[in-house]
Motif scaffolding. Structure first.
Motif, PDB file in Angstrom:
ATOM      1  N   GLU A  81       0.823  -1.209   0.000  1.00 46.03           N
ATOM      2  CA  GLU A  81       0.000   0.000   0.000  1.00 46.03           C
ATOM      3  C   GLU A  81       0.858   1.260   0.000  1.00 46.03           C
ATOM      4  N   LYS A  99       1.411   3.217  -4.054  1.00 44.70           N
ATOM      5  CA  LYS A  99       0.544   4.385  -3.900  1.00 44.70           C
ATOM      6  C   LYS A  99       0.892   5.475  -4.919  1.00 44.70           C
ATOM      7  N   TYR A 124      -4.073   0.842  -5.637  1.00 42.16           N
ATOM      8  CA  TYR A 124      -3.328   2.010  -5.149  1.00 42.16           C
ATOM      9  C   TYR A 124      -2.680   2.862  -6.234  1.00 42.16           C
TER      10      TYR A 124
END
Length: 356
Positions: free
Chosen positions: A75, A79, A119
């Motif tokens: 994550e 991102k 993400y």
């Protein structure tokens, strides 16, 4: 100056990444005026090594490098990224069958594809390097349905560069005098390095490669096997895989995506076979000749294919179909998940759990 772009490299503590990161950070890939945020993703045991890589990047004092982020969390790693270079994969170990390698990597690349889907920017350009690269790329793409399939590619530029270099050495010219070699198919020993459409600049005159080399026996024999087996030859000599040349090929591949190919030239990339004019099954990542403009690749269609080439192209396609079907069978039986264990990411799947 432009806003920084975010680039993630997986397997960032490994030897390919060690050869790659400096080139990215100093502007060799995305441009000499493009600031970079580098995200280094690897598994939890490699975090101390990543700390050392971060220190070295800092010590290079590179003006384009705005931030380096080491992480073991997808994550964080994926991102809002603009480019993903997926180097990390389960390596083939002694005694491991290809299907065992596929099973381990299906789990990894399903997880990474799902993380990209969740993400990353939908415009992200994804390059899969970790082997088996074609099938890993296919699984990652299938696991990221909201990202266009044409945004995914796998690395066959190393094979392309190897083929160009072999022809150049044979003709006694520099490698930039050779253009339009093609790698068809899989990044494996079944790949087909094809020079039927290649040109060699000899003393200022572009000549078909077959006429420049003047040795059809070599071009249809030792040349092909040398390119196909080059990775194994490097490992035998170095006792390590080809990191320097792989890193250079990654840079070439991503730079061409960002800035396009030269007029009248094409390069080799593993891309979705959908809509190809060469009779290759469509639901594959297969290496084709492509031209790139405005960050979009276009397959070079309609090249004449002789019987010799047809047989080679079909053989490598058959291997890819078998790999794909094996991988999809694993996906249908395996629940791939990402487990959070005290904040650390563990890739696993039911049936035999693998921790990497």
């Amino acid at each position: 100056m432009a806003e920084p772009i975010r680039v993630v490299v997986t397997g960032a503590a490994g030897q390919i990444a060690y050869s790659l990161l400096y080139s990215i950070a100093k502007g060799d890939v995305f441009g000499k005026d493009q600031p970079i945020i580098l995200v280094l993703l690897d598994i939890p045991p490699m975090l101390p090594v990543l700390d050392g890589v971060v220190m070295e990047l800092q010590d290079c004092a590179l003006p384009l490098l705005r931030e380096v982020i080491p992480t073991d969390k997808v994550e964080v790693g994926f991102k809002d990224i603009d480019a993903a270079i997926l180097v990390g994969s389960m390596p083939r170990k002694e005694g491991m069958e290809r299907k065992d390698l596929l099973k381990a990597n299906v789990a990894i690349f399903k997880t990474q594809g799902a993380a990209l889907d969740k993400y990353a920017k939908k415009t992200v350009k994804v390059l899969v390097v970790g082997n088996p690269a074609n099938t890993n790329c296919l699984i990652a793409s299938k696991s990221a349905p909201s990202i266009p399939k044409e945004n995914f590619s796998c690395l066959t530029r190393l094979d392309h560069n190897r083929a160009s270099s072999q022809v150049a050495m044979r003709c006694g010219v520099s490698s930039d005098k050779v253009k339009n070699v093609i790698i068809w198919g899989n990044h494996s020993s079944t790949q087909y390095p094809d020079v039927h459409h290649a040109k060699v600049n000899v003393h200022g005159t572009e000549t078909p490669a077959y006429d420049a080399v003047k040795d059809e026996t070599w071009l249809r024999g030792d040349f092909i096997s040398t390119v196909q087996l080059r990775g194994a030859a490097v490992i035998k000599a170095r006792k390590l895989s080809s990191a320097m040349s792989a890193a250079k090929a990654i840079c070439d591949h991503m730079r061409d995506i960002w800035f396009g190919t030269k007029e009248g030239e094409f390069i080799s990339m593993g891309v979705y076979a959908t809509g190809n004019s060469y009779g290759i099954p469509e639901d594959l990542i297969y290496s084709f000749p492509v031209e790139i403009k405005n960050k979009t690749w276009k397959m070079v269609d309609g090249l004449p294919i002789n019987d010799f080439s047809r047989a080679k192209m079909d053989a490598t396609a058959a291997e890819l179909v078998e790999e794909r079907d094996t991988a999809l069978d694993f996906l249908s039986h395996i629940f791939c998940h990402l487990v959070e264990d005290e904040g650390k990411c563990i890739y696993g799947y039911t049936q035999k759990v693998v921790q990497l």
